[in-house]
Design a protein around this motif. Sequence first.
Motif: not given
Length: 279
Positions: A108-112, A132-134, A140-147, A161-170
């Motif tokens: 079940s592990c996703i490869f980003g 998936i591309g992340m 990366a700890d400060r810039m807000k965008l993730v494509e 799942a990756i959209l949600e994880i990105s949001k969980s990082l702020g």
Amino acid sequence: MKKVGVIGAGTMGQGIANAFASNGYDVTVCDIKIEWAQGGIDKIAGKMDKLVAREKMTAEKAAEVKANLKAGVYEDLADCDLIVEAVLEKMEVKKDLFTKLDEICKDSCIFGTNTSSLSITEIATGIKHNVIGMHFFNPADRMKLVEVISGINTPVETKEAILEISKSLGKTPVEVAEGPGFVVNRILIPMINEAAFILQEGIASVEDIDTAMKLGANHPMGPLALGDLIGLDIVEAIMDVLYNETKDSKYRCCTLIRKMVRGKKLGQKTGVGFYDYSK
Ligand SMILES: NC(=O)c1ccc[n+]([C@@H]2O[C@H](COP(=O)([O-])OP(=O)(O)OC[C@H]3O[C@@H](n4cnc5c(N)ncnc54)[C@H](O)[C@@H]3O)[C@@H](O)[C@H]2O)c1
């Protein structure tokens, strides 16, 4: 989803590991050698110590983030829910890495992948796990965008799942279907290239091109200064990806940039580019 493996403890890997660790994820960092992974973690810790000294972070928060980070080897990643790789920008290196991890990580592990220009679909070829591309931005700890870039075979659930994880990082994720340069680099890099053409044609000076875009388009930084910051070798490589994928002449790399790359005038990292950073 709480266990994350970050591969590559360089510029981007450090920022990505920091972003996950700061948001409660249990992060294992790997590199070619475990000492290099530990070196990356030490740099993240050093940055946090400075923030604590400047009272921009509490000592408790810094301790919490440090406790979430450990150096490891690939075999330690067996129960990770997500891998984010930030190794060399070379197809064979990324494919080789994911082929190894394919045998180690749970199904079940996703490869980003944090690639800035390579095809997600091609990276995923022959890999059993979902890829998936992340794409994080530097730092990366400060810039807000993730494509969040889906290859042609990336399942919708992986993207969600990756959209949600990105949001969980702020972060603010944007959904991107695979295409050369994704969104940001497809717009940004040709703009820097065009600025180099304007310079090469003698239409305006370095300073005036940058002033024009700062004051006329409200950009925080001029395109030539930005090219120097990114590195002109990177600008050249991304223009070549855009051109090779499309064969569209609008993506031809400016010969001035090629000449500067050959002459090691890469920008800030070599001390000289469009501007001189040596003084
Ligand atoms: N630097 C940027 O601004 C930026 C922005 C977005 C995406 N990216 C992408 O992120 C990735 C990493 O870029 P970076 O600037 O952090 O590079 P970097 O050179 O700073 O770091 C790369 C790290 O990966 C390690 N590494 C190389 N091959 C490895 C392997 N086979 N296994 C494990 N570790 C390995 C290296 O030892 C190094 O520590 C590239 O794909 C790049 O295109 C970079």
